[in-house]
Design a protein around this motif. Structure first.
Motif, PDB file in Angstrom:
ATOM      1  N   ILE A 134      68.171 -30.514  21.667  1.00 36.34           N
ATOM      2  CA  ILE A 134      67.912 -31.615  20.733  1.00 36.34           C
ATOM      3  C   ILE A 134      66.419 -31.614  20.440  1.00 36.34           C
ATOM      4  CG2 ILE A 134      68.003 -34.104  20.402  1.00 36.34           C
ATOM      5  CD1 ILE A 134      70.413 -34.148  22.251  1.00 36.34           C
ATOM      6  N   GLU A 135      66.071 -31.558  19.189  1.00 34.39           N
ATOM      7  CA  GLU A 135      64.692 -31.365  18.737  1.00 34.39           C
ATOM      8  C   GLU A 135      63.740 -32.427  19.300  1.00 34.39           C
ATOM      9  OE1 GLU A 135      61.809 -29.251  16.924  1.00 34.39           O
ATOM     10  OE2 GLU A 135      63.927 -28.737  16.799  1.00 34.39           O
ATOM     11  N   GLY A 136      62.653 -31.981  19.903  1.00 35.62           N
ATOM     12  CA  GLY A 136      61.582 -32.857  20.348  1.00 35.62           C
ATOM     13  C   GLY A 136      61.674 -33.343  21.776  1.00 35.62           C
ATOM     14  N   TYR A 137      62.756 -33.082  22.497  1.00 33.76           N
ATOM     15  CA  TYR A 137      62.921 -33.587  23.848  1.00 33.76           C
ATOM     16  C   TYR A 137      62.624 -32.500  24.883  1.00 33.76           C
ATOM     17  CZ  TYR A 137      64.982 -37.917  22.221  1.00 33.76           C
ATOM     18  OH  TYR A 137      65.182 -39.136  21.630  1.00 33.76           O
ATOM     19  N   VAL A 138      61.898 -32.908  25.936  1.00 33.89           N
ATOM     20  CA  VAL A 138      61.563 -32.024  27.049  1.00 33.89           C
ATOM     21  C   VAL A 138      61.973 -32.734  28.339  1.00 33.89           C
ATOM     22  CG1 VAL A 138      59.687 -30.859  28.275  1.00 33.89           C
ATOM     23  CG2 VAL A 138      59.624 -31.035  25.787  1.00 33.89           C
ATOM     24  N   LEU A 139      62.535 -31.980  29.277  1.00 38.14           N
ATOM     25  CA  LEU A 139      62.966 -32.541  30.556  1.00 38.14           C
ATOM     26  C   LEU A 139      61.753 -32.686  31.466  1.00 38.14           C
ATOM     27  CD1 LEU A 139      65.323 -33.436  32.341  1.00 38.14           C
ATOM     28  CD2 LEU A 139      65.640 -31.057  32.985  1.00 38.14           C
ATOM     29  N   ARG A 140      61.457 -33.914  31.903  1.00 37.18           N
ATOM     30  CA  ARG A 140      60.281 -34.184  32.731  1.00 37.18           C
ATOM     31  C   ARG A 140      60.607 -34.337  34.215  1.00 37.18           C
ATOM     32  NH1 ARG A 140      56.618 -31.960  30.236  1.00 37.18           N
ATOM     33  NH2 ARG A 140      56.226 -32.771  28.192  1.00 37.18           N
ATOM     34  N   ASP A 141      61.737 -34.966  34.557  1.00 31.81           N
ATOM     35  CA  ASP A 141      62.069 -35.205  35.965  1.00 31.81           C
ATOM     36  C   ASP A 141      63.583 -35.216  36.137  1.00 31.81           C
ATOM     37  OD1 ASP A 141      61.585 -35.784  38.671  1.00 31.81           O
ATOM     38  OD2 ASP A 141      61.823 -37.931  38.332  1.00 31.81           O
ATOM     39  N   ILE A 142      64.019 -34.715  37.323  1.00 28.61           N
ATOM     40  CA  ILE A 142      65.442 -34.673  37.630  1.00 28.61           C
ATOM     41  C   ILE A 142      65.669 -35.326  38.987  1.00 28.61           C
ATOM     42  CG2 ILE A 142      67.438 -33.193  38.042  1.00 28.61           C
ATOM     43  CD1 ILE A 142      66.014 -30.996  36.462  1.00 28.61           C
ATOM     44  N   THR A 143      66.582 -36.283  39.034  1.00 27.58           N
ATOM     45  CA  THR A 143      67.062 -36.821  40.301  1.00 27.58           C
ATOM     46  C   THR A 143      68.590 -36.779  40.265  1.00 27.58           C
ATOM     47  OG1 THR A 143      67.185 -39.107  39.524  1.00 27.58           O
ATOM     48  CG2 THR A 143      65.077 -38.391  40.473  1.00 27.58           C
ATOM     49  N   ALA A 144      69.191 -37.095  41.389  1.00 27.31           N
ATOM     50  CA  ALA A 144      70.648 -37.060  41.458  1.00 27.31           C
ATOM     51  C   ALA A 144      71.278 -38.125  40.564  1.00 27.31           C
ATOM     52  CB  ALA A 144      71.115 -37.248  42.896  1.00 27.31           C
ATOM     53  N   ARG A 145      70.576 -39.219  40.319  1.00 24.98           N
ATOM     54  CA  ARG A 145      71.142 -40.327  39.538  1.00 24.98           C
ATOM     55  C   ARG A 145      70.719 -40.339  38.078  1.00 24.98           C
ATOM     56  NH1 ARG A 145      74.169 -43.858  42.187  1.00 24.98           N
ATOM     57  NH2 ARG A 145      73.904 -44.015  44.418  1.00 24.98           N
TER      58      ARG A 145
END
Length: 164
Positions: A134-145
């Protein structure tokens, strides 16, 4: 027709055997179906009761009970959906959600190998720092929830909670 090769003769003989076998199976199968009506119901009930008593002798442990409970519960969504189906499922039905790309983001899986964390978003795997489709979105942090996404265009952050 008299000048058949060895290969053609073998194929014809094989076909004769196949047709003969099919005819015997068809005719013999009809006799077997008639015999199934003669099966004694008490034998069937005895087998079922024997299996049930064997299961009662060895009760399930907690992990088995959990597995059976999860299998019997309503799953809510099919694990065999295609990638595009996830986006449709998470998008909503109102007009506002159709225009907003953030409403079409579905966080559906989490993997932590100890060295690397990955998130399943809209059916695709992503690591921290990767750009989403999806244009413009970057993944910054991942948690289980939840996952935290950054929108480069609007300079905002978005938290998406995992959908079970």
């Amino acid at each position: 027709m008299a000048n058949l090769s060895k290969r053609e003769i073998i194929i014809i003989i094989a076909m004769i055997f196949v047709v003969f076998y099919g005819a015997c199976s068809l005719l013999g199968g009809a006799k077997m179906l008639k015999n199934t009506k003669d099966i004694d119901q008490t034998k069937i009930d005895g087998n079922i009761n024997g299996i049930a008593s064997d299961l009662m002798k060895n009760p399930l442990d907690l992990s088995d009970e959990y597995i059976v409970g999860r299998a019997e519960a309503d799953w809510g969504k099919s694990p065999f959906w295609e990638k595009g189906t996830y986006a449709e499922w998470g998008g909503g039905n109102d007009e506002k959600s159709k225009d907003d790309p953030a409403a079409k983001i579905v966080y559906s899986g989490y993997v932590d190998t100890g060295q690397k964390k990955m998130a399943v978003i809209n059916g695709l795997e992503y690591s921290v720092g990767e750009k989403l489709e999806i244009e413009g979105y970057v993944l910054r942090d991942i948690t289980a929830r939840k996952v935290v996404l950054s929108n480069k265009n609007s300079k905002s952050e978005l938290e998406v909670i995992i959908q079970d």
